[in-house]
Motif scaffolding. Structure first.
Motif, PDB file in Angstrom:
ATOM      1  N   LYS A  85      51.423  41.442  38.538  1.00 43.72           N
ATOM      2  CA  LYS A  85      51.744  40.942  39.885  1.00 43.72           C
ATOM      3  C   LYS A  85      53.091  40.221  39.815  1.00 43.72           C
ATOM      4  O   LYS A  85      53.158  39.006  39.682  1.00 43.72           O
ATOM      5  CB  LYS A  85      50.647  40.017  40.393  1.00 43.72           C
ATOM      6  CG  LYS A  85      49.366  40.741  40.796  1.00 43.72           C
ATOM      7  CD  LYS A  85      48.373  39.788  41.451  1.00 43.72           C
ATOM      8  CE  LYS A  85      47.139  40.547  41.936  1.00 43.72           C
ATOM      9  NZ  LYS A  85      46.164  39.645  42.590  1.00 43.72           N
TER      10      LYS A  85
ATOM     11  N   GLU B 213      47.618  33.810  58.906  1.00 43.83           N
ATOM     12  CA  GLU B 213      47.200  34.208  57.555  1.00 43.83           C
ATOM     13  C   GLU B 213      47.972  35.441  57.105  1.00 43.83           C
ATOM     14  O   GLU B 213      48.065  36.439  57.829  1.00 43.83           O
ATOM     15  CB  GLU B 213      45.696  34.477  57.529  1.00 43.83           C
ATOM     16  CG  GLU B 213      45.165  34.736  56.120  1.00 43.83           C
ATOM     17  CD  GLU B 213      43.657  34.876  56.072  1.00 43.83           C
ATOM     18  OE1 GLU B 213      43.155  35.490  55.104  1.00 43.83           O
ATOM     19  OE2 GLU B 213      42.992  34.393  57.001  1.00 43.83           O
ATOM     20  N   LEU B 214      48.502  35.365  55.908  1.00 41.17           N
ATOM     21  CA  LEU B 214      49.262  36.465  55.330  1.00 41.17           C
ATOM     22  C   LEU B 214      48.421  37.740  55.299  1.00 41.17           C
ATOM     23  O   LEU B 214      47.305  37.745  54.792  1.00 41.17           O
ATOM     24  CB  LEU B 214      49.696  36.096  53.903  1.00 41.17           C
ATOM     25  CG  LEU B 214      50.658  37.048  53.188  1.00 41.17           C
ATOM     26  CD1 LEU B 214      52.048  36.917  53.772  1.00 41.17           C
ATOM     27  CD2 LEU B 214      50.685  36.752  51.686  1.00 41.17           C
TER      28      LEU B 214
ATOM     29  N   LYS C 131      54.620  29.609  52.063  1.00 37.56           N
ATOM     30  CA  LYS C 131      54.276  28.211  52.329  1.00 37.56           C
ATOM     31  C   LYS C 131      55.409  27.501  53.056  1.00 37.56           C
ATOM     32  O   LYS C 131      55.187  26.703  53.969  1.00 37.56           O
ATOM     33  CB  LYS C 131      53.968  27.492  51.012  1.00 37.56           C
ATOM     34  CG  LYS C 131      52.623  27.853  50.395  1.00 37.56           C
ATOM     35  CD  LYS C 131      52.443  27.193  49.036  1.00 37.56           C
ATOM     36  CE  LYS C 131      51.167  27.659  48.371  1.00 37.56           C
ATOM     37  NZ  LYS C 131      51.027  27.127  46.980  1.00 37.56           N
TER      38      LYS C 131
ATOM     39  N   LYS D 259      52.489  40.487  47.051  1.00 41.06           N
ATOM     40  CA  LYS D 259      51.695  39.414  46.446  1.00 41.06           C
ATOM     41  C   LYS D 259      50.397  39.945  45.817  1.00 41.06           C
ATOM     42  O   LYS D 259      50.021  39.532  44.716  1.00 41.06           O
ATOM     43  CB  LYS D 259      51.340  38.375  47.514  1.00 41.06           C
ATOM     44  CG  LYS D 259      50.266  37.366  47.123  1.00 41.06           C
ATOM     45  CD  LYS D 259      49.913  36.456  48.287  1.00 41.06           C
ATOM     46  CE  LYS D 259      48.597  35.727  48.072  1.00 41.06           C
ATOM     47  NZ  LYS D 259      48.639  34.778  46.949  1.00 41.06           N
ATOM     48  N   ASN D 260      49.747  40.884  46.479  1.00 34.56           N
ATOM     49  CA  ASN D 260      48.370  41.230  46.127  1.00 34.56           C
ATOM     50  C   ASN D 260      48.216  42.368  45.126  1.00 34.56           C
ATOM     51  O   ASN D 260      47.133  42.539  44.555  1.00 34.56           O
ATOM     52  CB  ASN D 260      47.584  41.584  47.396  1.00 34.56           C
ATOM     53  CG  ASN D 260      47.392  40.374  48.299  1.00 34.56           C
ATOM     54  OD1 ASN D 260      47.333  39.241  47.827  1.00 34.56           O
ATOM     55  ND2 ASN D 260      47.303  40.610  49.591  1.00 34.56           N
TER      56      ASN D 260
ATOM     57  N   ASP E  18      54.107  33.479  47.469  1.00 33.20           N
ATOM     58  CA  ASP E  18      53.343  32.256  47.767  1.00 33.20           C
ATOM     59  C   ASP E  18      54.269  31.108  48.169  1.00 33.20           C
ATOM     60  O   ASP E  18      54.047  30.425  49.172  1.00 33.20           O
ATOM     61  CB  ASP E  18      52.504  31.834  46.558  1.00 33.20           C
ATOM     62  CG  ASP E  18      51.198  32.607  46.458  1.00 33.20           C
ATOM     63  OD1 ASP E  18      50.798  33.205  47.462  1.00 33.20           O
ATOM     64  OD2 ASP E  18      50.590  32.594  45.366  1.00 33.20           O
ATOM     65  N   ASP E  19      55.306  30.893  47.399  1.00 38.32           N
ATOM     66  CA  ASP E  19      56.206  29.766  47.641  1.00 38.32           C
ATOM     67  C   ASP E  19      56.936  29.908  48.975  1.00 38.32           C
ATOM     68  O   ASP E  19      57.001  28.950  49.769  1.00 38.32           O
ATOM     69  CB  ASP E  19      57.227  29.641  46.506  1.00 38.32           C
ATOM     70  CG  ASP E  19      56.602  29.107  45.232  1.00 38.32           C
ATOM     71  OD1 ASP E  19      55.428  28.701  45.270  1.00 38.32           O
ATOM     72  OD2 ASP E  19      57.290  29.103  44.184  1.00 38.32           O
TER      73      ASP E  19
ATOM     74  N   THR F 257      52.813  40.812  51.871  1.00 33.39           N
ATOM     75  CA  THR F 257      51.374  40.859  51.582  1.00 33.39           C
ATOM     76  C   THR F 257      51.085  41.769  50.395  1.00 33.39           C
ATOM     77  O   THR F 257      50.372  41.385  49.447  1.00 33.39           O
ATOM     78  CB  THR F 257      50.594  41.367  52.815  1.00 33.39           C
ATOM     79  OG1 THR F 257      50.754  40.439  53.886  1.00 33.39           O
ATOM     80  CG2 THR F 257      49.109  41.516  52.495  1.00 33.39           C
TER      81      THR F 257
ATOM     82  N   TYR G 279      61.678  33.250  38.930  1.00 29.73           N
ATOM     83  CA  TYR G 279      60.333  33.813  39.027  1.00 29.73           C
ATOM     84  C   TYR G 279      60.027  34.958  38.066  1.00 29.73           C
ATOM     85  O   TYR G 279      58.876  35.367  37.967  1.00 29.73           O
ATOM     86  CB  TYR G 279      60.087  34.321  40.454  1.00 29.73           C
ATOM     87  CG  TYR G 279      60.031  33.218  41.482  1.00 29.73           C
ATOM     88  CD1 TYR G 279      58.840  32.530  41.738  1.00 29.73           C
ATOM     89  CD2 TYR G 279      61.164  32.857  42.210  1.00 29.73           C
ATOM     90  CE1 TYR G 279      58.787  31.525  42.682  1.00 29.73           C
ATOM     91  CE2 TYR G 279      61.121  31.853  43.165  1.00 29.73           C
ATOM     92  CZ  TYR G 279      59.932  31.182  43.390  1.00 29.73           C
ATOM     93  OH  TYR G 279      59.880  30.187  44.325  1.00 29.73           O
TER      94      TYR G 279
ATOM     95  N   GLU H 217      53.953  37.618  42.982  1.00 32.03           N
ATOM     96  CA  GLU H 217      52.913  36.750  43.536  1.00 32.03           C
ATOM     97  C   GLU H 217      53.420  35.329  43.800  1.00 32.03           C
ATOM     98  O   GLU H 217      53.266  34.785  44.909  1.00 32.03           O
ATOM     99  CB  GLU H 217      51.709  36.705  42.594  1.00 32.03           C
ATOM    100  CG  GLU H 217      50.539  35.904  43.151  1.00 32.03           C
ATOM    101  CD  GLU H 217      49.317  35.974  42.254  1.00 32.03           C
ATOM    102  OE1 GLU H 217      48.210  35.724  42.751  1.00 32.03           O
ATOM    103  OE2 GLU H 217      49.471  36.306  41.044  1.00 32.03           O
ATOM    104  N   ASN H 218      54.038  34.696  42.820  1.00 31.05           N
ATOM    105  CA  ASN H 218      54.481  33.307  42.979  1.00 31.05           C
ATOM    106  C   ASN H 218      55.639  33.196  43.966  1.00 31.05           C
ATOM    107  O   ASN H 218      55.714  32.235  44.746  1.00 31.05           O
ATOM    108  CB  ASN H 218      54.893  32.721  41.624  1.00 31.05           C
ATOM    109  CG  ASN H 218      53.714  32.573  40.682  1.00 31.05           C
ATOM    110  OD1 ASN H 218      52.574  32.412  41.117  1.00 31.05           O
ATOM    111  ND2 ASN H 218      53.966  32.647  39.389  1.00 31.05           N
TER     112      ASN H 218
END
Length: 495
Positions: A271, A421-422, A282, A176-177, A278-279, A173, A126, A274-275
C-alpha cells in the motif's frame, strides 16, 4: 512559467481562497472582441452582456466605481486590469509558496507543475527507497496499453427526476485501500493464473477476452480504431488487450473470460500511498472549503498518481535551415518521428522529434516514472464503480468516471452515501429534467443539495459563457437530423 500548471483554478477563486489583498478585477472581454468597437474607444461603460461570469450586482458596483460613466477608456481600463491581475497572481503564488515551504519544505520555484510538486512531497516524506521501480523500454511500451482513463457512457438520452451521485475522492480512495506492484518486475509467457503461487500477484497481463453479451452496461474497457481515430469503449464480443491483474480477477465475476498470453508481475505488493492519502485527506476535512490548505490538500490528493504515468522519453528539438528539411528527414527517418514543424519566419524551422525505437532504453530517459502505478489506479477506480454499474436494480442514465445519474426511484442505499467519508457517494445534484447527447455533453435543470435552482450544461471543448445555450436548444438535438452550430474564439501562440 505557467501558474495554471501549479494552481489549476481561476484567479478569481484563488484570490478569494488565499485571501490576498488585491482581488482579481472584472473586464468586458466580449466588448474587446466585438469588431465594431475601436481599440481607442472612450465612452459609456460597456453593457452587462459584454462581461463574463459576473452577477448583475457585481456589474452595478463596477459602474458605481466610475465618477464619469461616459468617459470609460478602453485602453486605460485594459492596462489597469492587467496590472491588477499580475499583482493578485503574485500575491497568490507568494502565499502558496510560503504555505508549501512551511508545511512540506518544498519551494514551488523548483517544480514546473502540480503533479511534480505532489511527487516531490511524496518522495521526500512517504516512500521507501527501492519500493517503486522505474519502468521504461519494452516494458513501458507494453504496460502503457493498459493505461485507460475513466469510464464515461450514455445509456439513456433523456431523463426526469434524477440524482447525480459523486464519489468523495475516488482516486485517493483506491490509492489508499489497494496494494500496488512493488520491488522487482518480471516478464513471463503463458497463463500465469494456472500457477497457484503466482495467481494473486499484482501485474499487467496481455489476454484474449470474451465478454458476456447479456450485460446491459458492460464495464470492461478496450481501445478500438475508428474513423475518428482511436476510441475507448465498453464492448461486448471478443478482443485482445493488456489489463491489470486486478481487473482480470474482478471482472470474472460478471462473466468475462480471460486467456492470459504473456505479461509482467511484481515480486511484492504494498500500500504505497496509504499514509500520503490519510494525511492529506485529514487536512482537507479539517479545513473550511474557503481555506487555502483545503484547496492545496485537495489538489495534492488528486495530482500525484498521474505523474507516474508520464512517458519516460524526452522529445528532442532541432533548429535547422528551411532548405535542410528534406536532407534531415532522409538522414533521421529511421531514428525519429517528426511530430511538429514550426516555421520561425527567419529562414529557419524548429523541429520536435520523437524517438522511434522505444523498445530499447533511452539515454535521455530521466523521469522517475512507473506507468504500472498510474494504470493500476485508474483500473481500480473503474472497478470501484463497476459493481453499481452492472447492477440492474439501478436505473442509470449516464456515468462519468466518478459519478452516476440515477433515477430517483432507484436511489443508492443510505450506507453508501456520506459526503464526509472517503470513498462514499455524495448527492451532487437533483435534476428535474436532463438531456445526455454524448459522453461529456449534457444539460439539465434542477437543484443543488442546498435547494438552489440551477441550469447546468457541459459540452466538452466548448466554453459556454453565461449559459448561452438553452436547455430546449440542446434537447432539440435529440431529434434526427437536427443541428446546432456553436462559435467561439480560440487563441493561439505565435512565435
Amino acid at each position: 512559467r505557467d501558474s495554471l500548471l501549479l494552481l489549476p483554478a481561476s484567479l478569481n477563486k484563488l484570490s478569494k481562497t488565499f485571501n490576498v489583498k488585491t482581488n482579481k478585477s472584472i473586464f468586458p472581454y466580449l466588448f474587446v472582441n466585438d469588431s465594431n468597437i475601436p481599440l481607442n474607444y472612450i465612452g459609456n461603460i460597456p453593457e452587462f452582456k459584454y462581461f463574463n461570469d459576473i452577477t448583475l450586482e457585481e456589474y452595478n458596483n463596477y459602474c458605481k466605481s466610475f465618477k464619469y460613466q461616459n468617459k470609460w477608456n478602453l485602453k486605460l481600463q485594459t492596462i489597469k486590469y492587467c496590472e491588477i491581475d499580475c499583482i493578485a497572481l503574485h500575491q497568490v503564488l507568494t502565499k502558496f509558496n510560503e504555505l508549501t515551504f512551511i508545511n512540506y519544505g518544498i519551494n514551488i520555484n523548483k517544480v514546473p507543475t502540480l503533479p511534480s510538486l505532489a511527487k516531490r512531497i511524496f518522495s521526500a516524506n512517504y516512500v521507501e527507497n527501492g519500493i517503486i521501480p522505474i519502468i521504461n523500454g519494452l516494458a513501458y511500451h507494453d504496460i502503457k496499453d493498459s493505461f485507460i482513463g475513466g469510464h464515461t457512457d450514455v445509456y439513456k438520452p433523456y431523463g426526469e427526476d434524477l440524482i447525480c451521485y459523486d464519489v468523495t475522492s475516488l482516486y485517493p480512495t483506491v490509492m489508499k485501500n489497494f496494494e500496488l506492484g512493488a520491488g522487482k518486475m518480471f516478464y513471463f509467457e503463458g497463463d500465469i493464473s494456472l500457477v497457484d503461487e503466482l495467481r494473486d500477484l499484482v501485474g499487467h497481463y496481455y489476454c484474449n477476452v470474451i465478454a458476456p453479451t447479456n450485460l446491459k452496461r458492460p464495464p470492461l474497457m478496450t481501445r478500438i480504431k475508428s474513423g475518428h481515430g482511436e476510441r475507448t469503449v465498453a464492448a461486448v464480443g471478443q478482443w485482445s488487450g493488456m489489463y491489470s491483474s486486478y481487473e482480470i480477477n474482478h471482472y470474472k465475476k460478471f462473466g468475462y473470460k480471460f486467456e492470459i498470453i504473456r505479461g509482467y508481475y511484481f515480486e511484492k505488493k504494498v500500500k504505497i500511498f496509504e499514509n500520503y492519502v490519510d494525511d492529506f485527506f485529514k487536512i482537507k476535512q479539517s479545513h473550511n472549503s474557503t481555506d487555502p490548505m483545503y484547496l492545496i490538500s485537495k489538489l495534492l490528493l488528486n495530482s500525484l498518481f498521474g505523474r507516474f504515468g508520464m512517458s519516460p522519453y524526452l522529445n528532442k528539438h532541432e533548429i535547422i535551415l528551411d532548405e535542410q528539411l528534406d536532407d534531415f528527414i532522409a538522414e533521421k527517418e529511421d531514428e525519429y518521428n517528426i511530430i511538429d514543424i514550426l516555421p520561425l519566419n527567419n529562414g529557419k524551422i524548429l523541429l520536435t522529434l520523437e524517438l522511434i525505437d522505444v523498445y530499447k532504453d533511452n539515454n535521455e530517459s530521466s523521469k522517475e516514472v512507473n506507468v504500472s502505478i498510474a494504470s493500476t489506479i485508474t483500473a481500480l477506480a473503474r472497478m470501484y464503480m463497476s459493481d453499481i454499474l452492472v447492477d440492474d436494480k439501478y436505473d442509470i442514465y449516464y456515468t462519468d468516471t466518478d459519478s452516476f445519474f440515477i433515477s430517483i426511484l432507484t436511489p443508492l442505499p443510505d450506507w453508501l452515501v456520506d459526503k464526509n467519508e472517503l470513498g462514499k457517494f455524495k448527492e451532487e445534484f437533483f435534476y428535474e429534467k436532463v438531456v445526455f447527447l454524448a459522453p461529456k455533453a449534457y444539460a439539465g435543470i434542477g437543484k443543488d443539495p442546498k435547494g438552489n435552482l440551477k441550469y447546468v450544461n457541459k459540452i466538452k471543448g466548448y466554453k459556454n459563457i453565461n449559459n448561452n445555450i438553452s436547455f430546449d436548444e440542446i434537447k432539440n438535438l435529440l431529434i434526427k437530423d437536427s443541428n446546432l452550430q456553436l462559435n467561439q474564439s480560440k487563441f493561439f501562440k505565435s512565435f
